[in-house]
Write a protein that holds these residues in place. Structure first.
Motif, PDB file in Angstrom:
ATOM      1  N   TYR A 100      30.455  28.721  52.198  1.00  0.00           N
ATOM      2  CA  TYR A 100      30.171  29.575  51.049  1.00  0.00           C
ATOM      3  C   TYR A 100      31.366  30.444  50.681  1.00  0.00           C
ATOM      4  O   TYR A 100      32.130  30.880  51.538  1.00  0.00           O
ATOM      5  N   TYR A 101      31.458  30.709  49.389  1.00  0.00           N
ATOM      6  CA  TYR A 101      32.474  31.621  48.859  1.00  0.00           C
ATOM      7  C   TYR A 101      32.153  33.064  49.218  1.00  0.00           C
ATOM      8  O   TYR A 101      33.037  33.841  49.547  1.00  0.00           O
ATOM      9  N   LEU A 102      30.868  33.412  49.169  1.00  0.00           N
ATOM     10  CA  LEU A 102      30.469  34.799  49.387  1.00  0.00           C
ATOM     11  C   LEU A 102      29.234  34.875  50.278  1.00  0.00           C
ATOM     12  O   LEU A 102      28.199  34.272  49.981  1.00  0.00           O
ATOM     13  N   LEU A 103      29.350  35.609  51.352  1.00  0.00           N
ATOM     14  CA  LEU A 103      28.224  35.990  52.201  1.00  0.00           C
ATOM     15  C   LEU A 103      28.085  37.499  52.077  1.00  0.00           C
ATOM     16  O   LEU A 103      28.973  38.250  52.489  1.00  0.00           O
ATOM     17  N   GLY A 104      26.977  37.950  51.497  1.00  0.00           N
ATOM     18  CA  GLY A 104      26.821  39.358  51.220  1.00  0.00           C
ATOM     19  C   GLY A 104      26.607  40.206  52.463  1.00  0.00           C
ATOM     20  O   GLY A 104      25.925  39.787  53.404  1.00  0.00           O
ATOM     21  N   ASN A 105      27.200  41.392  52.459  1.00  0.00           N
ATOM     22  CA  ASN A 105      26.913  42.371  53.503  1.00  0.00           C
ATOM     23  C   ASN A 105      25.690  43.164  53.040  1.00  0.00           C
ATOM     24  O   ASN A 105      25.740  44.376  52.823  1.00  0.00           O
ATOM     25  N   ASP A 106      24.569  42.449  52.881  1.00  0.00           N
ATOM     26  CA  ASP A 106      23.365  42.995  52.271  1.00  0.00           C
ATOM     27  C   ASP A 106      22.135  42.350  52.894  1.00  0.00           C
ATOM     28  O   ASP A 106      22.234  41.676  53.939  1.00  0.00           O
ATOM     29  N   GLU A 107      20.996  42.521  52.270  1.00  0.00           N
ATOM     30  CA  GLU A 107      19.752  42.039  52.857  1.00  0.00           C
ATOM     31  C   GLU A 107      19.749  40.531  53.077  1.00  0.00           C
ATOM     32  O   GLU A 107      19.442  40.054  54.171  1.00  0.00           O
ATOM     33  N   VAL A 108      20.075  39.763  52.043  1.00  0.00           N
ATOM     34  CA  VAL A 108      20.064  38.309  52.169  1.00  0.00           C
ATOM     35  C   VAL A 108      21.120  37.848  53.172  1.00  0.00           C
ATOM     36  O   VAL A 108      20.847  36.997  54.033  1.00  0.00           O
ATOM     37  N   GLY A 109      22.336  38.406  53.080  1.00  0.00           N
ATOM     38  CA  GLY A 109      23.381  38.003  54.015  1.00  0.00           C
ATOM     39  C   GLY A 109      22.983  38.250  55.455  1.00  0.00           C
ATOM     40  O   GLY A 109      23.171  37.389  56.323  1.00  0.00           O
ATOM     41  N   HIS A 110      22.422  39.421  55.742  1.00  0.00           N
ATOM     42  CA  HIS A 110      22.026  39.744  57.115  1.00  0.00           C
ATOM     43  C   HIS A 110      20.845  38.897  57.566  1.00  0.00           C
ATOM     44  O   HIS A 110      20.768  38.499  58.737  1.00  0.00           O
ATOM     45  N   LEU A 111      19.928  38.613  56.649  1.00  0.00           N
ATOM     46  CA  LEU A 111      18.783  37.768  56.998  1.00  0.00           C
ATOM     47  C   LEU A 111      19.241  36.365  57.391  1.00  0.00           C
ATOM     48  O   LEU A 111      18.778  35.800  58.399  1.00  0.00           O
ATOM     49  N   VAL A 112      20.151  35.799  56.619  1.00  0.00           N
ATOM     50  CA  VAL A 112      20.680  34.467  56.933  1.00  0.00           C
ATOM     51  C   VAL A 112      21.402  34.485  58.279  1.00  0.00           C
ATOM     52  O   VAL A 112      21.224  33.575  59.112  1.00  0.00           O
ATOM     53  N   LEU A 113      22.194  35.516  58.524  1.00  0.00           N
ATOM     54  CA  LEU A 113      22.921  35.592  59.787  1.00  0.00           C
ATOM     55  C   LEU A 113      21.963  35.674  60.976  1.00  0.00           C
ATOM     56  O   LEU A 113      22.195  35.036  62.017  1.00  0.00           O
ATOM     57  N   ARG A 114      20.900  36.431  60.866  1.00  0.00           N
ATOM     58  CA  ARG A 114      19.929  36.527  61.964  1.00  0.00           C
ATOM     59  C   ARG A 114      19.255  35.179  62.211  1.00  0.00           C
ATOM     60  O   ARG A 114      19.057  34.772  63.363  1.00  0.00           O
ATOM     61  N   GLU A 115      18.915  34.491  61.137  1.00  0.00           N
ATOM     62  CA  GLU A 115      18.279  33.182  61.301  1.00  0.00           C
ATOM     63  C   GLU A 115      19.238  32.179  61.934  1.00  0.00           C
ATOM     64  O   GLU A 115      18.833  31.339  62.755  1.00  0.00           O
ATOM     65  N   LEU A 116      20.514  32.257  61.565  1.00  0.00           N
ATOM     66  CA  LEU A 116      21.512  31.387  62.202  1.00  0.00           C
ATOM     67  C   LEU A 116      21.628  31.713  63.684  1.00  0.00           C
ATOM     68  O   LEU A 116      21.741  30.805  64.530  1.00  0.00           O
ATOM     69  N   ARG A 117      21.606  32.995  64.028  1.00  0.00           N
ATOM     70  CA  ARG A 117      21.645  33.402  65.425  1.00  0.00           C
ATOM     71  C   ARG A 117      20.447  32.840  66.191  1.00  0.00           C
ATOM     72  O   ARG A 117      20.595  32.304  67.304  1.00  0.00           O
ATOM     73  N   ASP A 118      19.263  32.949  65.590  1.00  0.00           N
ATOM     74  CA  ASP A 118      18.060  32.432  66.247  1.00  0.00           C
ATOM     75  C   ASP A 118      18.135  30.918  66.428  1.00  0.00           C
ATOM     76  O   ASP A 118      17.701  30.384  67.460  1.00  0.00           O
ATOM     77  N   ALA A 119      18.676  30.223  65.424  1.00  0.00           N
ATOM     78  CA  ALA A 119      18.821  28.762  65.544  1.00  0.00           C
ATOM     79  C   ALA A 119      19.777  28.418  66.682  1.00  0.00           C
ATOM     80  O   ALA A 119      19.514  27.502  67.477  1.00  0.00           O
TER      81      ALA A 119
END
Length: 539
Positions: A100-119
């Motif tokens: 991705y070009y942009l990963l937000g330092n925001d709600e969606v960005g953090h939510l995706v990062l947590r889900e990636l961590r869980d995976a």
């Protein structure tokens, strides 16, 4: 997004800092960090050992899909698009590849990062490739994700030691402009090597109707079949590029992996506690959620032949500018547009055709091909300088017979469903789509501007499907020109000397406006002054 121009506007204090220290910058603060020696990494192929692989394989069998055809689901709705990504992360069993070009330092960005961590904690291999332009202040967060087993985080064309502050990055940009102006604009999501999501959306709040200020109108497709390994090959080319660096070789590491993991948990937990609204049971086309569709082996896909192509990772840094332009995703898109026999309809947030683009438009009109362009107005755009550059071409395009439609915030809010959709936030077009003869759809990251041709790397997918093209037009209420909503149609006055704007109201008729609506004249004056210093190639 236009990259460094947006960055400087958003960081005016940093811009002043740049001016004050420009004469004393050090080249050592701008060089590309040395690459670590690592063996090439490749995508994990789809397998029926995974649930997603079984669903994709079963879908092909059930559809009796002709050899070489792939299955597609259009995803225009933001809530469905976010749910699709989160569902695929939750259900992945072997691999997740995100570019991705942009990963937000925001709600969606953090939510995706947590889900990636869980995976990753489930044993899924996670490869996350992010362009480095908008990662200011995110090093510790990304290091925290990378500190987990099974996770690799890499940055495309990263900043050097000056990366830790806005001023340092602006200084680096000024002293190493050619390299750092070259950005990876691609957007690609691959789960278990079996299902992909591609389109215009980045991973940030504004792309999923979760921003309080402004949200984007965008479009994705979910896909299975032969198109998937082609896209994973493209991902691998970028992942293994000499321009890519592991986050650990770029960011300053002062903490242990355990401390980084703990910090990651603390930083992302605040967003995790917020309630997420579920997607609708049926999307705008009457198709159930992605999770329910996977459980049923994806019965509602549209099957069609398709191709995918992307720029080389070093596109803007190669010496042969003409050669690289002819190999670009934008060039391939233009070649497809030339196959049109009756109509080309283009959706792009920025439209700066340049002289080559104008020549191609003229060729299309000389062959009686109808050309319709939908883009942002000056009032709706997130990149006013690009809108100013586009305005130079409006009269010449109208004289050619090109039809122009500009998104209008005021007109959009006259539609009940749009008011509900965007709430109090501003609406801005971000979809990048081309529809040829209502038979072929081009979707991806490519804007119709000069940066996409010469500077940024881009990804595009061409799908030969009248059904998919028609569904796309239906979502944008563009099956018939007079049906368009939320836009002004432009025309020349009877004497051909000035522009006029027509608000289309369907059965309620239309409204003619002689002065450009919703225009901030002070902004326009400032942009005029700035435009004298900004070449069109940067837009």
């Amino acid at each position: 997004m236009m990259g460094w121009l947006s960055y400087m506007r958003a960081n005016r204090r940093g811009s002043l800092f740049l001016v004050s220290v420009l004469l004393v910058f050090l080249t050592a603060c701008t060089s590309l960090p040395p690459a670590s020696v690592q063996p090439p990494s490749s995508a994990i192929a789809a397998s029926t050992d995974t649930a997603l692989g079984r669903a994709a394989a079963a879908a092909m069998v059930a559809a009796s899909a002709p050899e070489g055809q792939s299955g597609f689901r259009p995803i225009p709705q933001a809530s469905v698009a976010l749910d699709a990504r989160l569902t695929l992360i939750k259900r992945a069993q072997s691999s997740l590849d995100l570019q991705y070009y942009l990963l937000g330092n925001d709600e969606v960005g953090h939510l995706v990062l947590r889900e990636l961590r869980d995976a990753a904690n489930r044993g899924v291999r996670v490869r996350l490739l992010i362009d480095d332009f908008y990662t200011t202040g995110m090093d510790r967060l990304l290091l925290g994700l990378a500190a987990h087993p099974n996770v690799e985080v890499r940055l495309f064309n990263p900043f050097g030691p000056g990366r830790v502050s806005t001023g340092g990055r602006l200084l680096s940009l000024a002293s190493d402009f050619k390299r750092l102006n070259h950005r990876m604009h691609n957007k690609l999501f691959v789960a278990d090597g079996a299902i992909v999501v591609a389109g215009g959306r980045n991973l940030a709040d504004g792309y999923f109707l979760r921003d309080q200020g402004a949200n984007f109108i965008d479009f994705d497709v979910l896909a299975v079949g032969p198109i998937v390994p082609r896209l994973t090959d493209i991902f691998d080319l970028y992942w293994n590029s000499p321009l890519v660096r592991d986050i650990e070789t770029v960011a300053r590491i002062t903490e242990s992996p355990a401390d980084l993991r703990e910090a990651f948990e603390a930083e992302t937990a605040a967003y995790a506690r917020r309630a997420m609204s579920p997607p609708p049971a049926l999307d705008s086309y009457g198709v159930p959620t992605v999770g329910n569709e996977i459980d049923a082996n994806l019965p509602h896909l549209i099957w069609a032949p398709a191709t995918a192509y992307a720029d080389g990772a070093g596109k803007a840094l190669d010496g042969d500018r003409t050669g690289r332009a002819m190999q670009s995703a934008a060039y391939h898109n233009l070649e497809t547009f030339q196959t049109a026999r009756s109509e080309v309809m283009l959706f792009s947030p920025y439209f700066v055709p340049g002289e080559p683009g104008m020549k191609r438009l003229q060729v299309a009109r000389d062959h009686n091909v109808t050309v319709r362009i939908v883009t942002n107005s000056m009032a709706s755009t997130d990149e006013p300088l690009a809108a100013l550059a586009y305005e130079r071409y409006r009269v010449p395009m109208l004289k050619m017979g090109v039809e122009l439609y500009e998104l209008s915030e005021q007109e959009l809010r006259k539609e009940d469903d749009m008011r509900h959709y965007f709430g109090s936030s501003r609406a801005q077009l971000h979809a990048k789509l081309g529809i040829i003869d209502r038979k072929t759809l081009i979707i991806g990251s490519t804007n119709l501007d000069q940066r996409s041709v010469t500077t940024n790397t881009e990804l595009a997918v061409t799908i030969h499907s009248p059904e998919l093209a028609q569904r796309t037009l239906k979502w944008f209420n563009s099956e018939n020109p007079g049906d368009a909503r939320g836009v002004y149609k432009l025309r020349l006055s009877d004497d051909g000397k000035k522009l006029q704007w027509i608000a289309l109201h369907g059965e309620r008729g239309s409204e003619l406006v002689d002065e450009e609506p919703e225009v901030d004249r002070w902004l326009r004056f400032k942009l005029f002054l700035m435009s004298t210093f900004v070449p069109e190639d940067w837009l």
